[in-house]
Design a protein around this motif. Structure first.
Motif, PDB file in Angstrom:
ATOM      1  N   GLY A 125       0.932  -1.284  -0.102  1.00  8.68           N
ATOM      2  CA  GLY A 125       0.059  -0.187  -0.140  1.00  8.68           C
ATOM      3  C   GLY A 125       0.846   1.263   0.050  1.00  8.68           C
ATOM      4  O   GLY A 125       0.127   2.402  -0.145  1.00  8.68           O
ATOM      5  N   ALA A 126       2.292   0.976   0.104  1.00  4.99           N
ATOM      6  CA  ALA A 126       3.173   2.374   0.210  1.00  4.99           C
ATOM      7  C   ALA A 126       4.241   1.868  -0.604  1.00  4.99           C
ATOM      8  O   ALA A 126       5.464   1.671  -0.134  1.00  4.99           O
ATOM      9  N   ASP A 127       4.240   1.632  -2.095  1.00  2.87           N
ATOM     10  CA  ASP A 127       5.241   0.969  -2.857  1.00  2.87           C
ATOM     11  C   ASP A 127       5.642   1.998  -3.904  1.00  2.87           C
ATOM     12  O   ASP A 127       5.050   3.087  -4.191  1.00  2.87           O
ATOM     13  N   ARG A 128       6.886   1.582  -4.368  1.00  2.00           N
ATOM     14  CA  ARG A 128       7.420   2.372  -5.547  1.00  2.00           C
ATOM     15  C   ARG A 128       7.609   1.418  -6.694  1.00  2.00           C
ATOM     16  O   ARG A 128       8.063   0.322  -6.373  1.00  2.00           O
ATOM     17  N   THR A 129       7.315   1.753  -7.957  1.00  2.00           N
ATOM     18  CA  THR A 129       7.521   1.011  -9.100  1.00  2.00           C
ATOM     19  C   THR A 129       8.561   1.599  -9.891  1.00  2.00           C
ATOM     20  O   THR A 129       8.445   2.863 -10.022  1.00  2.00           O
ATOM     21  N   SER A 130       9.496   0.984 -10.526  1.00  2.00           N
ATOM     22  CA  SER A 130      10.461   1.725 -11.349  1.00  2.00           C
ATOM     23  C   SER A 130      10.688   1.153 -12.623  1.00  2.00           C
ATOM     24  O   SER A 130      10.855  -0.178 -12.682  1.00  2.00           O
ATOM     25  N   VAL A 131      10.553   1.741 -13.718  1.00  2.00           N
ATOM     26  CA  VAL A 131      11.016   1.155 -15.082  1.00  2.00           C
ATOM     27  C   VAL A 131      11.987   2.300 -15.770  1.00  2.00           C
ATOM     28  O   VAL A 131      12.159   3.408 -15.377  1.00  2.00           O
ATOM     29  N   VAL A 132      12.461   1.642 -16.940  1.00  2.00           N
ATOM     30  CA  VAL A 132      13.336   2.464 -17.776  1.00  2.00           C
ATOM     31  C   VAL A 132      12.950   2.102 -19.225  1.00  2.00           C
ATOM     32  O   VAL A 132      12.534   0.977 -19.564  1.00  2.00           O
ATOM     33  N   VAL A 133      12.485   3.054 -19.999  1.00  2.00           N
ATOM     34  CA  VAL A 133      11.914   3.200 -21.200  1.00  2.00           C
ATOM     35  C   VAL A 133      12.870   3.807 -22.291  1.00  2.00           C
ATOM     36  O   VAL A 133      13.250   4.798 -22.006  1.00  2.00           O
ATOM     37  N   THR A 134      12.915   3.228 -23.376  1.00  2.00           N
ATOM     38  CA  THR A 134      13.580   3.559 -24.539  1.00  2.00           C
ATOM     39  C   THR A 134      12.556   4.098 -25.633  1.00  2.00           C
ATOM     40  O   THR A 134      11.864   3.209 -25.942  1.00  2.00           O
ATOM     41  N   THR A 135      12.651   5.301 -25.873  1.00  2.00           N
ATOM     42  CA  THR A 135      11.771   5.887 -27.052  1.00  2.00           C
ATOM     43  C   THR A 135      12.180   6.392 -28.065  1.00  2.00           C
ATOM     44  O   THR A 135      13.331   6.870 -28.007  1.00  2.00           O
ATOM     45  N   PRO A 136      11.473   6.343 -29.392  1.00  2.00           N
ATOM     46  CA  PRO A 136      12.082   7.261 -30.418  1.00  2.00           C
ATOM     47  C   PRO A 136      12.208   8.761 -29.783  1.00  2.00           C
ATOM     48  O   PRO A 136      11.319   9.188 -29.020  1.00  2.00           O
ATOM     49  N   ASN A 137      13.182   9.712 -30.280  1.00  2.00           N
ATOM     50  CA  ASN A 137      13.088  10.933 -30.017  1.00  2.00           C
ATOM     51  C   ASN A 137      12.360  11.856 -30.724  1.00  2.00           C
ATOM     52  O   ASN A 137      12.754  12.407 -31.845  1.00  2.00           O
ATOM     53  N   ARG A 138      11.019  12.031 -30.699  1.00  2.00           N
ATOM     54  CA  ARG A 138      10.128  12.853 -31.445  1.00  2.00           C
ATOM     55  C   ARG A 138       9.401  13.668 -30.539  1.00  2.00           C
ATOM     56  O   ARG A 138       9.077  13.451 -29.299  1.00  2.00           O
ATOM     57  N   VAL A 139       8.585  14.713 -30.955  1.00  2.00           N
ATOM     58  CA  VAL A 139       8.241  15.707 -30.359  1.00  2.00           C
ATOM     59  C   VAL A 139       6.956  15.029 -29.448  1.00  2.00           C
ATOM     60  O   VAL A 139       6.209  14.258 -30.338  1.00  2.00           O
ATOM     61  N   GLY A 140       6.775  15.229 -28.319  1.00  2.00           N
ATOM     62  CA  GLY A 140       5.676  14.746 -27.504  1.00  2.00           C
ATOM     63  C   GLY A 140       5.534  13.284 -26.824  1.00  2.00           C
ATOM     64  O   GLY A 140       4.862  12.921 -26.314  1.00  2.00           O
ATOM     65  N   VAL A 141       6.736  12.648 -27.061  1.00  2.00           N
ATOM     66  CA  VAL A 141       6.945  11.247 -26.681  1.00  2.00           C
ATOM     67  C   VAL A 141       6.839  11.386 -25.116  1.00  2.00           C
ATOM     68  O   VAL A 141       6.357  10.346 -24.578  1.00  2.00           O
ATOM     69  N   LEU A 142       7.506  12.001 -24.494  1.00  2.00           N
ATOM     70  CA  LEU A 142       7.803  12.087 -23.012  1.00  2.00           C
ATOM     71  C   LEU A 142       6.305  12.541 -22.419  1.00  2.00           C
ATOM     72  O   LEU A 142       5.654  11.997 -21.360  1.00  2.00           O
TER      73      LEU A 142
END
Lengths: 296, 296
Positions: free
Chosen positions: B184-201
């Motif tokens: 009930g008090a957790d953290r989740t961590s990921v790493v994401v690789t995306t294309p570098n284009r406008v608006g992806v983040l």
């Protein structure tokens, strides 16, 4: 000739960067003191580091940009980080190597491989290390290349670094006033303070994405003393004089507790940004015409 | 008793953090070597620093998490950064102070004020400084408090630091396997690789915001060797076992070239997160019922 305060002393990387902007340079002991010189009017400009490709953003610069009266960036420059190792003329053996702690950390493997057994001495700056070597206190200094201009020392080695491709970006700051002209390859920088609630950063970035604006930098910092608020440093491609950027910054203003403009200036890489400004002009013309009853 | 590799040597802050997770500790010389011990099965766990409230994310840890075979975090802990200054018993005057360059940088003002005129010597770690002081090479060492357990030295000063409120967060890493139970008090961590284009983040963060998920950390790093792609380290409140988090990570998967799960584990601050999981369960039940023709 305008005077430029820079994060000194003489012989540092920031002096090397400041020389690209002018020649009447005034060293300041810290980043806050360099910016204070601009705020007080003692100098017209200040040159400070803003980010490093290895270490990330420079916290001292982020903090000084949000404090006190506003200053704005009018130019940037990017420097490859390459250290020189300087010695007194005639030095044959090196048993002590002096530099700023960060420079020692970035050249540790080189020193271990090339000067085995040498003791590393931490000094207050890379330039202070050069001065101490000149005085005969230590054998070698790890410095910015420009330090060779200020001290009676020889280059023992150049292009010294453990990590390839390290670069530092520097800003030229001034009091608010007339903005640099748009060049088609500009960067705009703002700092936004927002309530700390779910989705607030998503809202800010969606306002940019919906307008086709490319995000080039994002740093978040907790706001000291104000619980529950957050601060985002946002860099985008474009100039506030462009319709889409002005429109987007107005939208960020609506989403934030506080927004401070940190400058619109030519990007160091000079790569043109996509504009979409015609679409904004056509849309504004249409709304005007509809309001006047001239169009459906 | 499970073995824990940690970024050593003995007497560092990472040892101090690792002691909160267990007592069978194995020092490793670097962060990559500590994680390699887990990947090879030499130890069950590794303890490494992930971020510091003054310096930001630890680049060496971010880089090692994305390389080679996956490892996942199963716990975190947060340590106040407070240095001790250690000396040999009977020391009356201090003319040399040794430590790791980063520790020297973080205590520079204290040393200038309290040990004026002392020369600062850079060593490969805070613990190496303590060992050198024990051997009589230097007069004082700036170290983690835990170093007092390993060396025949006295505390000359404790709670030494220029900046108040500095904290470092550490992760306990393991090979992928059964996940920690949701608390009930957790953290989740990921790493994401995306294309570098406008608006992806913006797209990634909107997927989180639309599900009421609180973003607790965001770091962007350029991907080396793959031009035009970008990598984001994303921390959120919640556990992948919860419907909303599983649903959001599936959405991030759809937006990215590559996604790597870095763990779901109890947050160090133990502050419960808002869940909204009932809404997700009710919505899934409704869709199921409609598909079966039981509901309109």
């Amino acid at each position: 000739m305008p005077r430029i305060a820079y994060f000194g002393p003489q012989g540092t990387f920031t002096e090397q960067a400041a020389l690209r902007f002018g020649s009447d340079l005034v060293p300041a002991e810290t980043i806050p003191l360099a910016v204070a010189a601009v705020r007080s009017g003692e100098t017209e400009f200040a040159c400070v580091p803003i980010e490093n490709s290895v270490e990330g953003a420079v916290p001292a610069t982020l903090d000084v940009l949000i404090r006190d009266t506003p200053v704005v960036a009018v130019a940037e420059t990017v420097l490859d980080v390459r250290f020189s190792v300087l010695v007194r003329p005639g030095t044959s053996s090196i048993s002590t190597v002096a530099s700023h702690p960060h420079a020692l950390a970035q050249t540790r493997e080189w020193v271990a491989a090339n000067l085995p057994g040498a003791t590393s001495i931490a000094t207050s700056s890379t330039a202070a290390a050069a001065a101490a070597v000149e005085r005969g206190e230590f054998d070698a200094a790890v410095t910015a290349p420009v330090a060779i201009n200020h001290y009676e020392l020889d280059e023992y080695a150049t292009d010294v670094l453990d990590v390839a491709d390290a670069r530092t970006r520097f800003l030229l700051l001034r009091q608010p006033g007339e903005l640099p002209q748009p060049t088609g390859a500009d960067r705009t920088s703002v700092v936004v303070t927002t309530p700390n609630r779910v989705g607030v950063l998503s809202e800010l970035l969606t306002e940019l994405a919906l307008r086709g604006i490319n995000l080039t930098g994002l740093e978040s910092r907790p706001t000291k003393g104000k619980l529950g608020t957050y601060r985002f440093y946002i860099d985008v491609e474009g100039h506030i004089a462009e319709p889409r950027i002005g429109d987007a910054l107005a939208a960020l203003h609506r989403h934030s507790h506080e927004i401070r403009f940190l400058g619109s200036f030519p990007k160091a890489d000079q790569e043109p940004a996509e504009a979409h400004n015609d679409e904004f002009a056509a849309a504004a013309t249409w709304v005007d015409a509809v309001r006047k009853g001239e169009r459906g």
